[in-house]
Design an enzyme around this catalytic site. Structure first.
Site, PDB file in Angstrom:
ATOM      1  N   LYS A 202       2.309  -8.476  -1.425  1.00 31.55           N
ATOM      2  CA  LYS A 202       2.280  -8.744  -0.107  1.00 31.55           C
ATOM      3  C   LYS A 202       3.918  -8.627   0.296  1.00 31.55           C
ATOM      4  CE  LYS A 202       1.746 -13.528   2.079  1.00 31.55           C
ATOM      5  NZ  LYS A 202       3.407 -13.731   2.196  1.00 31.55           N
TER       6      LYS A 202
ATOM      7  N   LYS B  63       8.894  -7.767  -4.367  1.00 33.23           N
ATOM      8  CA  LYS B  63       8.564  -6.585  -4.789  1.00 33.23           C
ATOM      9  C   LYS B  63       9.942  -5.700  -5.175  1.00 33.23           C
ATOM     10  CE  LYS B  63       6.291  -4.880  -1.706  1.00 33.23           C
ATOM     11  NZ  LYS B  63       6.059  -6.419  -0.674  1.00 33.23           N
TER      12      LYS B  63
ATOM     13  N   LYS C 100      10.192  -1.415   5.892  1.00 28.24           N
ATOM     14  CA  LYS C 100      11.339  -2.046   6.085  1.00 28.24           C
ATOM     15  C   LYS C 100      12.450  -1.401   5.504  1.00 28.24           C
ATOM     16  CE  LYS C 100      10.521  -6.338   3.712  1.00 28.24           C
ATOM     17  NZ  LYS C 100      10.937  -7.495   2.984  1.00 28.24           N
TER      18      LYS C 100
ATOM     19  N   ASP D 231      -1.809  -4.285   0.597  1.00 25.22           N
ATOM     20  CA  ASP D 231      -2.720  -4.794  -0.219  1.00 25.22           C
ATOM     21  C   ASP D 231      -4.124  -3.668  -0.049  1.00 25.22           C
ATOM     22  OD1 ASP D 231      -2.914  -5.200   2.498  1.00 25.22           O
ATOM     23  OD2 ASP D 231      -3.405  -7.265   2.217  1.00 25.22           O
TER      24      ASP D 231
END
Ligand code: ADP
Ligand code: SF4
Ligand code: MG
Length: 286
Positions: free
Chosen positions: A10, A15, A41, A126
């Site tokens: 998520k 991450k 991002k 996901d």
């Protein structure tokens, strides 16, 4: 032989922090590493570059430049860093950056040219979207790892990822290497993730505590491996790196049905609340 892995989870779960520390630790052990950020991002690799952003694959494709070597930027200790890039906010498709990056790097043989020992894809999500599922679907990654906390929405995302892995498991898709528990502060949180891995027939490869050392290093624009190499947190990232190098396991996860997942989570909430009450009574002065 080259090892390619993908790390899913998520948004905001850790991450990129985990992946960048992993890349830094692997490069310290002596492996050549390529880290490919697959998140609109574009900040997967910034702590490998003293906090500075790098141009993305999509930017390069858009500028019609043929100089594709420009998408690979050397960071800490020679780690090869790539950012797939994404659409301008409100315009276009979020999966496009990943599709463009994989076509360019994998299909056109750029990864082969650079010949890293280990390639790590840092992927948002996901698997609700076709673009984000590509590293799994096409079996580009040999193993998938997932970063999660004990928060319900994070575990929900992992469960969805498991559905995606299961779906492509019969047609050469990537399988699960393990779960990475992140931002763990209490035993009950660890136990909850352990139980989730038991129930889904998978495994937890490492637990990473929540640590202000990580925050401090991030503010300084560096990984914990670079900024605080002697810290306990850095040692945990090094342990994770060695475990991933050694890990040959591949699990076909057995995800929960949506209703069963919330029922299962309900059985944990009391224990987590009790532990929070006992240990802190809410927000307190340290
Ligand atoms: P993602 O890549 O999943 O969107 P990031 O890696 O960017 O998430 O992490 C989001 C925020 O959480 C960052 O500010 C990061 O420093 C912080 N963070 C992640 N893991 C930890 C940890 N173990 N301890 C403290 N802060 C963390
Ligand atoms: Fe783009 Fe396909 Fe993902 Fe939609 S599902 S955002 S079109 S990659
Ligand atoms: Mg990220």
């Amino acid at each position: 032989k080259r090892k390619q892995i993908a790390i899913y989870g998520k948004g905001g779960i850790g991450k990129s922090t985990t992946t960048s520390n992993l890349s830094a630790a692997l490069s310290d052990i002596g492996y050549s590493v390529m880290q490919i950020g697959c998140d609109p991002k574009n900040d997967s690799t910034t702590t490998l570059h003293k906090g500075k952003a790098i141009p993305t694959v999509l930017d390069t494709v858009r500028s019609r430049s043929n100089d594709f070597d420009k998408v690979i930027h050397e960071g800490y200790n020679g780690v090869q860093c790539v950012e797939a890039g994404g659409p301008e906010p409100g315009v276009g498709c979020a999966g496009r950056g990943i599709i463009a990056a994989i076509e360019l790097l994998d299909t056109n043989g750029i990864i082969d040219d650079y010949d890293p020992d280990i390639v790590i894809y840092d992927v948002l999500g996901d698997v609700v979207c076709g673009g984000f599922a590509i590293p799994i679907r096409q079996g580009i990654a040999e193993q998938v790892y997932t970063v999660t906390s004990s928060d319900y929405m994070a575990i929900y995302a992992v469960n969805n990822l498991f559905k995606g892995i299961l779906k492509y498991s019969g047609s050469g898709g990537a399988l699960l290497g393990g779960i990475i528990g992140n931002s763990i502060k209490r035993i009950a949180q660890k136990d909850m993730i352990d139980d989730f891995s038991d129930k889904t027939g998978t495994n937890v490869i490492e637990y990473i505590p929540r640590s202000s050392t990580v925050t401090q290093c991030e503010l300084d624009g560096v990984t914990t491996i670079e900024g605080a190499p002697d810290s306990q947190q850095a040692q945990i990232y090094r342990d994770l790196a060695q475990k991933i190098v050694d890990n040959k396991q591949k699990y076909i996860p057995k995800p929960f049905d949506a209703d069963d997942l919330s029922d299962w989570a309900s059985t944990w909430i009391n224990r987590i609340l009790t532990e929070e009450k006992v240990s802190s009574r809410g927000i307190q002065k340290e």
